[in-house]
Design a protein around this motif. Structure first.
Motif, PDB file in Angstrom:
ATOM      1  N   HIS A  41       0.785  -1.142   0.060  1.00 26.33           N
ATOM      2  CA  HIS A  41      -0.064   0.025  -0.046  1.00 26.33           C
ATOM      3  C   HIS A  41       0.842   1.252  -0.016  1.00 26.33           C
ATOM      4  CE1 HIS A  41      -3.812   1.901   0.304  1.00 26.33           C
ATOM      5  NE2 HIS A  41      -3.503   2.526   1.584  1.00 26.33           N
ATOM      6  N   ARG A  42       2.083   1.225   0.831  1.00 29.39           N
ATOM      7  CA  ARG A  42       2.879   2.348   0.605  1.00 29.39           C
ATOM      8  C   ARG A  42       3.636   2.312  -0.566  1.00 29.39           C
ATOM      9  NH1 ARG A  42       7.375   2.728   5.448  1.00 29.39           N
ATOM     10  NH2 ARG A  42       8.056   0.793   4.650  1.00 29.39           N
ATOM     11  N   SER A  43       4.151   1.278  -0.966  1.00 36.06           N
ATOM     12  CA  SER A  43       5.018   1.159  -2.259  1.00 36.06           C
ATOM     13  C   SER A  43       4.443   1.656  -3.584  1.00 36.06           C
ATOM     14  CB  SER A  43       5.485  -0.323  -2.449  1.00 36.06           C
ATOM     15  OG  SER A  43       6.264  -0.721  -3.606  1.00 36.06           O
ATOM     16  N   ILE A  44       3.011   1.577  -3.614  1.00 36.53           N
ATOM     17  CA  ILE A  44       2.445   1.930  -4.833  1.00 36.53           C
ATOM     18  C   ILE A  44       2.115   3.527  -4.883  1.00 36.53           C
ATOM     19  CG2 ILE A  44       1.147  -0.133  -5.268  1.00 36.53           C
ATOM     20  CD1 ILE A  44      -1.294   1.065  -3.920  1.00 36.53           C
ATOM     21  N   SER A  45       2.443   3.921  -3.571  1.00 37.50           N
ATOM     22  CA  SER A  45       2.024   5.641  -3.502  1.00 37.50           C
ATOM     23  C   SER A  45       3.530   6.322  -3.550  1.00 37.50           C
ATOM     24  CB  SER A  45       1.582   6.097  -2.134  1.00 37.50           C
ATOM     25  OG  SER A  45       2.614   5.409  -1.227  1.00 37.50           O
ATOM     26  N   LEU A  46       4.702   5.567  -3.894  1.00 36.79           N
ATOM     27  CA  LEU A  46       5.724   6.390  -4.034  1.00 36.79           C
ATOM     28  C   LEU A  46       6.333   7.164  -5.178  1.00 36.79           C
ATOM     29  CD1 LEU A  46       7.916   3.952  -1.811  1.00 36.79           C
ATOM     30  CD2 LEU A  46       6.707   5.802  -1.219  1.00 36.79           C
ATOM     31  N   CYS A  47       5.467   6.704  -6.366  1.00 40.66           N
ATOM     32  CA  CYS A  47       5.814   7.124  -7.639  1.00 40.66           C
ATOM     33  C   CYS A  47       6.002   8.605  -7.946  1.00 40.66           C
ATOM     34  CB  CYS A  47       4.731   6.678  -8.740  1.00 40.66           C
ATOM     35  SG  CYS A  47       4.789   4.854  -8.890  1.00 40.66           S
ATOM     36  N   LEU A  48       5.005   9.467  -7.016  1.00 32.65           N
ATOM     37  CA  LEU A  48       4.847  10.761  -7.166  1.00 32.65           C
ATOM     38  C   LEU A  48       6.418  11.307  -6.586  1.00 32.65           C
ATOM     39  CD1 LEU A  48       3.582  13.465  -7.414  1.00 32.65           C
ATOM     40  CD2 LEU A  48       2.579  13.405  -5.188  1.00 32.65           C
ATOM     41  N   GLY A  49       6.784  10.881  -5.480  1.00 27.06           N
ATOM     42  CA  GLY A  49       8.106  11.494  -4.903  1.00 27.06           C
ATOM     43  C   GLY A  49       9.308  10.898  -5.883  1.00 27.06           C
ATOM     44  N   ARG A  50       9.345   9.627  -6.615  1.00 24.09           N
ATOM     45  CA  ARG A  50      10.276   9.349  -7.344  1.00 24.09           C
ATOM     46  C   ARG A  50      10.437  10.156  -8.568  1.00 24.09           C
ATOM     47  NH1 ARG A  50       8.683   4.677  -7.739  1.00 24.09           N
ATOM     48  NH2 ARG A  50       8.015   4.398  -9.902  1.00 24.09           N
ATOM     49  N   GLY A  51       9.163  10.813  -9.053  1.00 24.06           N
ATOM     50  CA  GLY A  51       9.335  11.402 -10.217  1.00 24.06           C
ATOM     51  C   GLY A  51       9.940  12.976  -9.975  1.00 24.06           C
ATOM     52  N   ARG A 564       7.644   8.852   8.226  1.00 22.63           N
ATOM     53  CA  ARG A 564       6.939   7.605   7.253  1.00 22.63           C
ATOM     54  C   ARG A 564       7.372   6.604   7.765  1.00 22.63           C
ATOM     55  NH1 ARG A 564      10.672   4.945   4.463  1.00 22.63           N
ATOM     56  NH2 ARG A 564       9.207   4.209   2.660  1.00 22.63           N
ATOM     57  N   TRP A 565       8.166   6.394   8.949  1.00 21.90           N
ATOM     58  CA  TRP A 565       8.122   5.108   9.468  1.00 21.90           C
ATOM     59  C   TRP A 565       7.004   4.282   9.775  1.00 21.90           C
ATOM     60  CZ3 TRP A 565      12.337   2.138   9.562  1.00 21.90           C
ATOM     61  CH2 TRP A 565      12.435   0.973  10.502  1.00 21.90           C
ATOM     62  N   ARG A 566       5.903   4.970  10.135  1.00 19.93           N
ATOM     63  CA  ARG A 566       4.762   4.357  10.744  1.00 19.93           C
ATOM     64  C   ARG A 566       4.030   4.076   9.524  1.00 19.93           C
ATOM     65  NH1 ARG A 566       0.328   6.996  14.459  1.00 19.93           N
ATOM     66  NH2 ARG A 566       1.999   6.593  15.816  1.00 19.93           N
ATOM     67  N   CYS A 567       3.968   2.541   9.273  1.00 18.67           N
ATOM     68  CA  CYS A 567       3.088   2.018   8.091  1.00 18.67           C
ATOM     69  C   CYS A 567       2.233   0.712   8.639  1.00 18.67           C
ATOM     70  CB  CYS A 567       4.188   1.180   7.324  1.00 18.67           C
ATOM     71  SG  CYS A 567       3.378   0.442   5.825  1.00 18.67           S
ATOM     72  N   ASP A 568       1.013   1.063   8.987  1.00 15.33           N
ATOM     73  CA  ASP A 568      -0.012   0.182   9.361  1.00 15.33           C
ATOM     74  C   ASP A 568      -1.375   0.304   8.610  1.00 15.33           C
ATOM     75  OD1 ASP A 568      -1.123   2.623  10.262  1.00 15.33           O
ATOM     76  OD2 ASP A 568      -0.396   2.181  12.495  1.00 15.33           O
ATOM     77  N   GLU A 569      -2.373  -0.599   9.129  1.00 18.78           N
ATOM     78  CA  GLU A 569      -3.584  -0.314   8.501  1.00 18.78           C
ATOM     79  C   GLU A 569      -4.284   0.946   8.614  1.00 18.78           C
ATOM     80  OE1 GLU A 569      -5.891  -3.610   9.790  1.00 18.78           O
ATOM     81  OE2 GLU A 569      -4.620  -5.156   8.760  1.00 18.78           O
ATOM     82  N   ASP A 570      -4.070   1.613   9.599  1.00 20.31           N
ATOM     83  CA  ASP A 570      -4.467   3.204   9.706  1.00 20.31           C
ATOM     84  C   ASP A 570      -4.120   4.197   8.694  1.00 20.31           C
ATOM     85  OD1 ASP A 570      -6.149   1.799  11.509  1.00 20.31           O
ATOM     86  OD2 ASP A 570      -4.988   2.308  13.166  1.00 20.31           O
ATOM     87  N   THR A 571      -2.858   3.993   8.111  1.00 23.92           N
ATOM     88  CA  THR A 571      -2.167   4.935   7.523  1.00 23.92           C
ATOM     89  C   THR A 571      -2.830   5.083   6.122  1.00 23.92           C
ATOM     90  OG1 THR A 571      -0.332   4.429   8.702  1.00 23.92           O
ATOM     91  CG2 THR A 571       0.085   5.891   6.692  1.00 23.92           C
ATOM     92  N   LEU A 572      -3.544   5.898   5.617  1.00 25.21           N
ATOM     93  CA  LEU A 572      -4.049   6.127   4.360  1.00 25.21           C
ATOM     94  C   LEU A 572      -2.834   6.424   3.180  1.00 25.21           C
ATOM     95  CD1 LEU A 572      -6.730   8.696   5.291  1.00 25.21           C
ATOM     96  CD2 LEU A 572      -6.827   6.017   5.160  1.00 25.21           C
ATOM     97  N   TYR A 573      -3.707   5.878   1.931  1.00 24.89           N
ATOM     98  CA  TYR A 573      -2.649   6.098   0.553  1.00 24.89           C
ATOM     99  C   TYR A 573      -2.157   7.568   0.536  1.00 24.89           C
ATOM    100  CZ  TYR A 573      -2.159   6.226  -4.257  1.00 24.89           C
ATOM    101  OH  TYR A 573      -1.260   6.668  -5.602  1.00 24.89           O
ATOM    102  N   GLY A 574      -3.116   8.550   0.937  1.00 26.80           N
ATOM    103  CA  GLY A 574      -2.480   9.681   0.576  1.00 26.80           C
ATOM    104  C   GLY A 574      -1.490  10.257   1.517  1.00 26.80           C
ATOM    105  N   THR A 575      -1.339   9.797   2.638  1.00 33.64           N
ATOM    106  CA  THR A 575      -0.395   9.990   3.540  1.00 33.64           C
ATOM    107  C   THR A 575       0.904   9.393   3.361  1.00 33.64           C
ATOM    108  OG1 THR A 575      -2.092   9.870   5.422  1.00 33.64           O
ATOM    109  CG2 THR A 575       0.384   9.656   6.093  1.00 33.64           C
ATOM    110  N   HIS A 576       0.883   8.267   2.762  1.00 33.40           N
ATOM    111  CA  HIS A 576       2.115   7.720   2.133  1.00 33.40           C
ATOM    112  C   HIS A 576       2.554   8.560   0.687  1.00 33.40           C
ATOM    113  CE1 HIS A 576       2.232   4.309   4.686  1.00 33.40           C
ATOM    114  NE2 HIS A 576       1.121   3.626   4.304  1.00 33.40           N
TER     115      HIS A 576
END
Length: 893
Positions: A41-51, A564-576
């Motif tokens: 869920h976090r991995s698929i949200s990283l493309c914006l920052g990688r660009g 960004r260290w916190r990665c659980d079910e409560d962390t939303l896609y937009g937060t990542h």
């Protein structure tokens, strides 16, 4: 490298799941899938920052396709490092659509911009773009004879790639037929990418062809005779955003009226009502772009639209009855009947304005239109509530937008201090927060609660207006106002690396983290709900990234990595997504780019970093995800690099930058990232290893981008990477005793082929040359070493052939054979040159030594000795000189 690792999504994720002894194999596999689902869920949200991180770092080749890395949804399980694929059977089918789109944009932004490239240097052409076009499902069906087993899934990443081409200025190479093929055969992401890419490529030009393409996909701009089309909400939203980009700063009458009406448009019949909030917001953003900074002066032809009055109505709400209808004599009954005929069966808004939908777009539009105007009358529409009744009347997240818009209007009043942030909070909110904190302390002192108790309003509720309020509304109001103030600082000082602004925002991020993590009573009193706190924390983090864009500030990077260290079910896609974008923005373009803060840049930053983040990967309800990449239009290359003209290598050299408005100067080392508010007068090299260069800074700053500084290194010196402490130079390293060490030193300090060959054959003892023609105390090899040393140090290798000719002349005179009168006159000419040079006072001429004085003296001595051996004295030489002069004057050969 650490930032690239954090933003990487093309490799399996490291998956470590501890296994209790009592856990069965089935439950353990399910637990691994749950953990892998959270990480993916976090991995698929990283493309914006990688660009952001990789912008402008790739040079495309005309014969190669651009590789778009895949998003890997798999884990690597130790100790065998086996790959575990994510089970996506329970996921919605569109959960990868927009992450793939962002992945395509990130890959396309790696290309260089078309702004500084010349026509003959362009490798990205129309042919190359079509060469990268993937095979569509329709083409695969035709090629396979409609065999369903050979169908390929739609390529959503190519739409993002097309948008990136437009952001980098390359999409205009496509023709109208190419665009038609894309729009008819592509997916929704392809349509969105074409609309936004072409509008960005033609930004501010009002191009008719692009305008027609966009208007055809907006139902409100089509004639009533057209057959209604069922268009996706994302397509309509992207077309409206493209209108704003295309007509930016033009104050176009038709588009202004259309966008103003669309902000408060009611749902018609039973058409698609999805993403109404985002569509209305984009209408407001586009309205602000079309009339960007036009509030400082009245635009002719727009007075009758009453833009300020209608935007104020959209912000405050109320009944919506047009004055034009009243002037035409339209009765209330007729208006009601018209509403009934086009009423939506699922949404009923009567004749009132829905502020929850219209207020965000109207607020932002008002700020963009009157940016830097300091118009107090307009700013009154954006004043914050000063009573609890008014505070309950305004949605908390709209308070942040009001703070942002007011800061845009009062641009010069924004101060990079914590006190300014606190001044944005109304007095009623401050007093209420202080009252709740004091009540919590009293309750804790009486033992009515412990550290884990929730502070309920009954503890501090009392009589009167001062204590009769909603505590949760007060907490949310303060959090959103502080986040809006941080965002305003980020816009005001975007790309400036202002330490004061960064420190003020940094303190507020720490405050939000304490609200999230601390469990003491006073902190619990101020803590809002989790959704509000997360949104405000992400907004503040993005604000700090805007200020420090491109600098790679380590303190900010450590803070973002900790958040960004916190990665659980409560962390939303937009937060990542937001935290990944903050890291990417901190290292924008690998440290070569930064953000601008002109009105056009500010509009792009607000559109891109709008403080409302998606909940799911497919969420476009409040903001179109594709607009998150418009920051690329506010990016400027501000890296000052020095390039050696001899080998085209980038070098590190100390330079001095003189300030324009004072006599002060700063000394830095290239490469150096210049802030966008840098006001320098000239650039001056501060190194003895390179030739001096002084350049006017105005000639260097072209459209906000910094040119390259070309330098030339002096011979006999190394660059600062090879010799940072100046311990090696030609005077300390090159040995004059000859041998292999001398030859290696020559090759180490110089790349000249002629000088290397001379040192190899004349300064190497392996190649023995008869030196009996010289005096006993003069070594021919020693003389060649000195000459090679001198030619390298003074960079005059072109004199080496003259030296070789003199060697042959000396050798011929010593052996008393092949003596020519012309050589004798050349020798006398050299002696006259040395004598005249000693008598001249010209400083520059005295510094130039074409030939060695030692060698010239040796030549003269050899000539004199040869004449003495032949018995010719000085008197005979003078008579011979006079005779030759007479014969030359008489024309005798």
């Amino acid at each position: 490298r650490e930032a690239a690792r954090l933003l990487r999504s093309s490799r399996p994720i490291f998956l470590r799941v501890p296994r209790p002894v009592e856990l069965s194999d089935h439950d353990y596999e399910r637990k691994k899938q749950e953990k892998l689902s959270v990480l993916c869920h976090r991995s698929i949200s990283l493309c914006l920052g990688r660009g952001m991180l990789t912008m402008g770092t790739h040079h495309a080749l005309s014969a190669e396709q651009l590789v778009i890395p895949e998003i890997v949804l798999a884990g690597r399980v130790p100790p065998a490092n086996g790959t575990l694929a994510l089970d996506t059977s329970s996921y919605p089918p569109n959960f990868r659509v927009w992450p793939e789109f962002h992945n395509g944009v990130a890959a396309g932004l790696r290309l260089s911009s078309a702004m500084g490239a010349k026509n003959h240097e362009r490798t990205i052409t129309r042919t190359w773009i079509k060469y990268n076009k993937p095979v569509t499902p329709q083409q695969s069906d035709n090629a396979a004879g409609n065999n369903s087993s050979s169908q390929i899934p739609p390529n959503y990443a190519h739409g993002g790639f097309l948008m990136a081409l437009g952001l980098r200025g390359h999409l205009s190479l496509l023709t109208a037929t190419d665009l038609t093929d894309y729009l008819t055969q592509g997916t929704i992401t392809t349509t969105v990418g074409i609309f936004l890419g072409m509008a960005a490529n033609k930004r501010g030009t009002c191009d008719p062809a692009t305008s027609k393409m966009l208007c055809l996909h907006i139902p409100s701009l089509l004639p009533s005779s057209f057959i209604p089309m069922e268009l996706a909400s994302t397509v309509q939203a992207s077309a409206v955003a493209g209108i704003g980009l295309l007509y930016q700063g033009s104050s176009h009458r038709l588009m202004t009226e259309f966008l103003l009406n669309e902000i408060g448009k009611h749902p018609i019949k039973d058409q698609s009502n999805n993403d109404r909030e985002g569509f209305s917001l984009l209408c407001g953003l586009s309205l602000g772009m079309v009339n960007l900074q036009k509030g400082t002066s009245t635009v002719c032809g727009l007075e009758d639209l009453r833009i300020e009055e209608r935007l104020h109505k959209y912000i405050s709400g109320g009944a919506e009855i047009s004055d034009s209808r009243r002037q035409k004599g339209v009765t209330d009954a007729a208006i009601s009947a018209s509403h009934e005929s086009g009423r939506n069966s699922r949404v009923y808004e009567a004749n009132a304005i829905n502020r929850d939908i219209t207020a965000p777009g109207a607020t932002v539009a008002l700020g963009l239109i009157y940016i830097k105007s300091h118009n107090k009358s307009v700013a009154t529409s954006l004043v914050l509530p000063d009573t609890h009744f008014q505070l309950d009347y305004v949605r908390p997240d709209l308070l942040a937008l009001r703070v942002i818009s007011r800061s845009l209007i009062f641009w010069n009043d924004v101060e990079p201090t914590p006190e300014w942030i606190d001044s944005m909070v109304p007095r009623v909110v401050k007093s209420s927060i202080e009252f709740m904190k004091n009540a919590a302390r009293r309750a804790a002192s009486f033992g009515q609660m412990d550290d884990h108790d929730q502070v309920y309003p009954e503890i501090y509720s009392g009589k009167g207006d001062a204590t009769d309020f909603d505590p949760q509304a007060v907490r949310q109001a303060k959090s959103f106002i502080v986040a809006g103030a941080c965002f305003s600082l980020g816009l005001r000082y975007a790309g400036t690396a202002n330490r004061a602004a960064g420190s003020a925002i940094f303190e507020r991020i720490i405050w939000f983290l304490e609200l999230r993590d601390n469990k003491d009573i006073v902190t619990l009193t101020q803590r809002p709900d989790t959704c509000t706190l997360t949104t405000c924390l992400c907004t503040a983090a993005m604000s700090l990234a805007m200020v420090m864009a491109g600098t790679g500030d380590l303190d900010s990077f450590r803070l973002f990595r900790a958040i960004r260290w916190r990665c659980d079910e409560d962390t939303l896609y937009g937060t990542h997504m937001t935290l990944g974008a903050a890291i990417g923005l901190l290292f924008l373009g690998g440290g070569k780019y930064t953000l601008g803060n002109s009105p056009g840049d500010i509009a792009m930053l607000i559109t891109s970093f709008y403080p409302h983040y998606p909940v799911l990967s497919s969420d476009n309800q409040y903001h179109l995800q594709a607009l998150r990449h418009l920051y690329a239009l506010a990016v400027h290359k501000r890296i000052l690099e020095a390039v050696d003209v001899d080998n085209a290598d980038k070098v590190c050299i100390p330079i001095e930058l003189s300030l324009a408005k004072s006599n002060e100067s700063i000394e830095v080392t290239t490469p150096y990232l210049l802030a966008n508010d840098s006001d320098f007068a000239e650039i001056r090299l501060k190194s003895d290893r390179y030739y001096p260069v002084v350049i006017n800074f105005a000639d260097f700053n072209v459209q906000g981008n910094i040119s390259t500084l070309y330098v030339k290194r002096k011979a006999g010196h190394l660059d600062f990477l090879q010799d940072p402490n100046a311990l090696s130079s030609v005077s300390t390293t090159v040995e004059s005793d000859g041998g292999e060490s001398f030859l290696k030193s020559i090759k180490f300090f110089s790349n000249d082929a002629i000088l290397s060959s001379f040192a190899k054959y004349f300064c190497n003892p392996q190649y023995k040359i008869d030196d009996t023609s010289f005096e006993a105390d003069v070594s021919f090899e020693k003389l060649c070493n000195d000459i090679a040393h001198e030619c390298m140090k003074e960079e005059k290798t072109e004199i080496l052939p003259l030296y070789l000719k003199l060697f042959r002349f000396i050798d011929g005179i010593s052996k008393k054979n092949n003596i020519k009168i012309q050589n004798i006159w050349d020798a006398r000419l050299l002696r006259s040159y040395v004598e005249m040079k000693g008598r001249m006072d010209d400083a520059y001429f005295g510094l130039v030594n074409l030939l060695s004085r030692q060698l010239i003296a040796l030549v003269c001595e050899s000539v004199d000795k040869t004449f003495q051996d032949f018995g010719v004295d000085e008197t005979e030489l003078l008579s011979l000189d006079n005779y030759n002069g007479m014969t030359r004057n008489e024309g005798t050969p």
